[in-house]
Design a protein around this motif. Structure first.
Motif, PDB file in Angstrom:
ATOM      1  N   GLY A 128      28.306  42.080  44.870  1.00 30.38           N
ATOM      2  CA  GLY A 128      29.239  43.187  45.049  1.00 30.38           C
ATOM      3  C   GLY A 128      30.700  42.809  45.157  1.00 30.38           C
ATOM      4  N   ALA A 129      31.026  41.519  45.094  1.00 31.66           N
ATOM      5  CA  ALA A 129      32.433  41.111  45.092  1.00 31.66           C
ATOM      6  C   ALA A 129      33.046  41.466  43.742  1.00 31.66           C
ATOM      7  CB  ALA A 129      32.560  39.607  45.340  1.00 31.66           C
ATOM      8  N   THR A 130      34.363  41.542  43.714  1.00 35.76           N
ATOM      9  CA  THR A 130      35.099  41.722  42.470  1.00 35.76           C
ATOM     10  C   THR A 130      36.183  40.654  42.412  1.00 35.76           C
ATOM     11  OG1 THR A 130      36.547  43.368  43.498  1.00 35.76           O
ATOM     12  CG2 THR A 130      34.649  44.203  42.258  1.00 35.76           C
ATOM     13  N   LYS A 131      36.649  40.365  41.201  1.00 38.68           N
ATOM     14  CA  LYS A 131      37.644  39.304  41.016  1.00 38.68           C
ATOM     15  C   LYS A 131      38.935  39.909  40.498  1.00 38.68           C
ATOM     16  CE  LYS A 131      38.169  34.775  38.846  1.00 38.68           C
ATOM     17  NZ  LYS A 131      37.478  33.754  38.033  1.00 38.68           N
ATOM     18  N   PRO A 132      40.015  39.807  41.280  1.00 35.87           N
ATOM     19  CA  PRO A 132      41.299  40.341  40.822  1.00 35.87           C
ATOM     20  C   PRO A 132      41.902  39.438  39.747  1.00 35.87           C
ATOM     21  CG  PRO A 132      41.596  39.217  42.904  1.00 35.87           C
ATOM     22  CD  PRO A 132      40.111  39.212  42.622  1.00 35.87           C
ATOM     23  N   ASP A 133      42.809  39.999  38.971  1.00 31.88           N
ATOM     24  CA  ASP A 133      43.494  39.223  37.940  1.00 31.88           C
ATOM     25  C   ASP A 133      44.398  38.155  38.556  1.00 31.88           C
ATOM     26  OD1 ASP A 133      42.317  40.669  35.874  1.00 31.88           O
ATOM     27  OD2 ASP A 133      43.958  42.137  35.823  1.00 31.88           O
ATOM     28  N   GLY A 159      45.001  28.651  41.403  1.00 36.24           N
ATOM     29  CA  GLY A 159      44.828  27.767  40.261  1.00 36.24           C
ATOM     30  C   GLY A 159      43.446  27.152  40.256  1.00 36.24           C
ATOM     31  N   GLU A 160      43.377  25.834  40.179  1.00 37.03           N
ATOM     32  CA  GLU A 160      42.108  25.103  40.178  1.00 37.03           C
ATOM     33  C   GLU A 160      41.572  24.851  41.591  1.00 37.03           C
ATOM     34  OE1 GLU A 160      40.459  24.068  37.342  1.00 37.03           O
ATOM     35  OE2 GLU A 160      41.939  25.308  36.295  1.00 37.03           O
ATOM     36  N   HIS A 161      42.344  25.222  42.614  1.00 36.41           N
ATOM     37  CA  HIS A 161      41.994  24.868  43.996  1.00 36.41           C
ATOM     38  C   HIS A 161      41.061  25.864  44.673  1.00 36.41           C
ATOM     39  CE1 HIS A 161      44.919  21.666  43.711  1.00 36.41           C
ATOM     40  NE2 HIS A 161      45.785  22.558  43.249  1.00 36.41           N
ATOM     41  N   TRP A 162      41.216  27.143  44.386  1.00 34.68           N
ATOM     42  CA  TRP A 162      40.364  28.167  44.975  1.00 34.68           C
ATOM     43  C   TRP A 162      40.406  29.420  44.111  1.00 34.68           C
ATOM     44  CZ3 TRP A 162      45.062  27.062  47.486  1.00 34.68           C
ATOM     45  CH2 TRP A 162      45.987  28.090  47.519  1.00 34.68           C
ATOM     46  N   THR A 163      39.429  30.288  44.332  1.00 35.77           N
ATOM     47  CA  THR A 163      39.357  31.565  43.622  1.00 35.77           C
ATOM     48  C   THR A 163      39.418  32.680  44.643  1.00 35.77           C
ATOM     49  OG1 THR A 163      37.988  30.609  41.891  1.00 35.77           O
ATOM     50  CG2 THR A 163      37.934  33.009  42.109  1.00 35.77           C
ATOM     51  N   VAL A 164      40.220  33.691  44.375  1.00 36.48           N
ATOM     52  CA  VAL A 164      40.291  34.871  45.227  1.00 36.48           C
ATOM     53  C   VAL A 164      39.283  35.895  44.706  1.00 36.48           C
ATOM     54  CG1 VAL A 164      41.724  36.779  46.054  1.00 36.48           C
ATOM     55  CG2 VAL A 164      42.732  34.498  45.730  1.00 36.48           C
ATOM     56  N   LEU A 165      38.489  36.431  45.624  1.00 33.78           N
ATOM     57  CA  LEU A 165      37.597  37.549  45.322  1.00 33.78           C
ATOM     58  C   LEU A 165      37.864  38.649  46.330  1.00 33.78           C
ATOM     59  CD1 LEU A 165      34.164  35.724  44.734  1.00 33.78           C
ATOM     60  CD2 LEU A 165      35.810  36.489  43.011  1.00 33.78           C
ATOM     61  N   PHE A 166      37.488  39.867  45.996  1.00 33.75           N
ATOM     62  CA  PHE A 166      37.496  40.964  46.952  1.00 33.75           C
ATOM     63  C   PHE A 166      36.066  41.195  47.394  1.00 33.75           C
ATOM     64  CE2 PHE A 166      41.288  43.047  44.590  1.00 33.75           C
ATOM     65  CZ  PHE A 166      42.191  42.267  45.284  1.00 33.75           C
ATOM     66  N   ASP A 167      35.865  41.319  48.705  1.00 35.03           N
ATOM     67  CA  ASP A 167      34.527  41.652  49.192  1.00 35.03           C
ATOM     68  C   ASP A 167      34.256  43.134  48.909  1.00 35.03           C
ATOM     69  OD1 ASP A 167      35.581  43.236  51.341  1.00 35.03           O
ATOM     70  OD2 ASP A 167      35.504  41.555  52.732  1.00 35.03           O
ATOM     71  N   SER A 203      34.366  45.668  50.610  1.00 33.93           N
ATOM     72  CA  SER A 203      35.278  46.602  51.261  1.00 33.93           C
ATOM     73  C   SER A 203      36.675  46.548  50.664  1.00 33.93           C
ATOM     74  CB  SER A 203      35.352  46.318  52.767  1.00 33.93           C
ATOM     75  OG  SER A 203      36.108  45.144  53.020  1.00 33.93           O
ATOM     76  N   GLY A 204      36.905  45.629  49.712  1.00 36.43           N
ATOM     77  CA  GLY A 204      38.216  45.510  49.087  1.00 36.43           C
ATOM     78  C   GLY A 204      39.127  44.487  49.724  1.00 36.43           C
ATOM     79  N   GLN A 205      38.620  43.729  50.690  1.00 32.29           N
ATOM     80  CA  GLN A 205      39.438  42.725  51.355  1.00 32.29           C
ATOM     81  C   GLN A 205      39.316  41.389  50.628  1.00 32.29           C
ATOM     82  OE1 GLN A 205      39.456  43.231  55.859  1.00 32.29           O
ATOM     83  NE2 GLN A 205      37.461  44.099  55.289  1.00 32.29           N
ATOM     84  N   PRO A 206      40.442  40.711  50.378  1.00 32.59           N
ATOM     85  CA  PRO A 206      40.377  39.435  49.678  1.00 32.59           C
ATOM     86  C   PRO A 206      39.839  38.319  50.560  1.00 32.59           C
ATOM     87  CG  PRO A 206      42.656  40.035  50.141  1.00 32.59           C
ATOM     88  CD  PRO A 206      41.815  41.152  50.636  1.00 32.59           C
ATOM     89  N   PHE A 207      39.126  37.408  49.928  1.00 36.65           N
ATOM     90  CA  PHE A 207      38.702  36.157  50.561  1.00 36.65           C
ATOM     91  C   PHE A 207      38.716  35.088  49.486  1.00 36.65           C
ATOM     92  CE2 PHE A 207      34.814  37.886  48.840  1.00 36.65           C
ATOM     93  CZ  PHE A 207      34.026  36.793  48.487  1.00 36.65           C
ATOM     94  N   CYS A 208      38.683  33.833  49.877  1.00 33.37           N
ATOM     95  CA  CYS A 208      38.769  32.747  48.910  1.00 33.37           C
ATOM     96  C   CYS A 208      37.497  31.925  48.878  1.00 33.37           C
ATOM     97  CB  CYS A 208      39.950  31.828  49.244  1.00 33.37           C
ATOM     98  SG  CYS A 208      41.545  32.640  49.008  1.00 33.37           S
ATOM     99  N   VAL A 209      37.186  31.425  47.695  1.00 35.25           N
ATOM    100  CA  VAL A 209      36.029  30.571  47.471  1.00 35.25           C
ATOM    101  C   VAL A 209      36.532  29.199  47.053  1.00 35.25           C
ATOM    102  CG1 VAL A 209      33.985  30.211  46.031  1.00 35.25           C
ATOM    103  CG2 VAL A 209      34.597  32.525  46.779  1.00 35.25           C
ATOM    104  N   HIS A 210      36.052  28.179  47.760  1.00 33.97           N
ATOM    105  CA  HIS A 210      36.444  26.795  47.490  1.00 33.97           C
ATOM    106  C   HIS A 210      35.200  25.981  47.154  1.00 33.97           C
ATOM    107  CE1 HIS A 210      40.468  26.998  49.527  1.00 33.97           C
ATOM    108  NE2 HIS A 210      39.882  28.000  50.140  1.00 33.97           N
TER     109      HIS A 210
END
Length: 136
Positions: A106-111, A116-124, A126-133
């Motif tokens: 259910g996460a979404t990925k903003p543009d 960069g190559e260090h982490w990816t931002v996703l929205f949970d 509820s629409g709140q951003p979090f990062c994946v490393h």
């Protein structure tokens, strides 16, 4: 006790531990289920409001409780324009596989991806951003 009776604790180091982290969302159960799945566990406790309706949902990872509240007035931040009241980073051995699974959950990925190559931002959900490393 007067100010002259107060002990001087300005140099005393603290050694606290976080025992609970709480997040609000329009649907606390959905958000709890999402993060529980992301962290390899399941929701293990619910808490009712004064009318007996479950409004908070929790699980533990180690000794720390992760608690998710339902709030009808919740509004997700308009990221990256709005400041974030809270932010979470998750680390996985295989960040790419985790990202794919989180999107399925259910996460979404903003543009906008400032990591960069260090982490990816996703929205949970509820629409709140979090990062994946990836593992460090």
């Amino acid at each position: 006790m007067t100010s002259t009776d107060t002990p001087d604790t300005t140099g005393t180091p603290l050694a606290g531990k976080i025992i609970c982290q709480a997040l609000w969302a329009e649907d606390g159960r959905r958000l709890a289920d999402f993060y529980a799945a992301a962290l390899g566990t399941e929701v293990s406790a619910t808490f009712p409001d004064e009318h007996g309706t479950d409004v908070a949902f929790a699980f533990y990872v180690g000794e720390a409780m992760h608690l998710f509240y339902t709030s009808a007035s919740f509004t997700a931040p308009n990221w990256p324009e709005d400041p974030l009241p809270f932010h979470m980073d998750l680390v996985f051995d295989d960040a790419w596989a985790a990202e794919q699974r989180l999107l399925e959950l259910g996460a979404t990925k903003p543009d906008f991806q400032p990591g960069g190559e260090h982490w990816t931002v996703l929205f949970d959900p509820s629409g709140q951003p979090f990062c994946v490393h990836g593992a460090r």
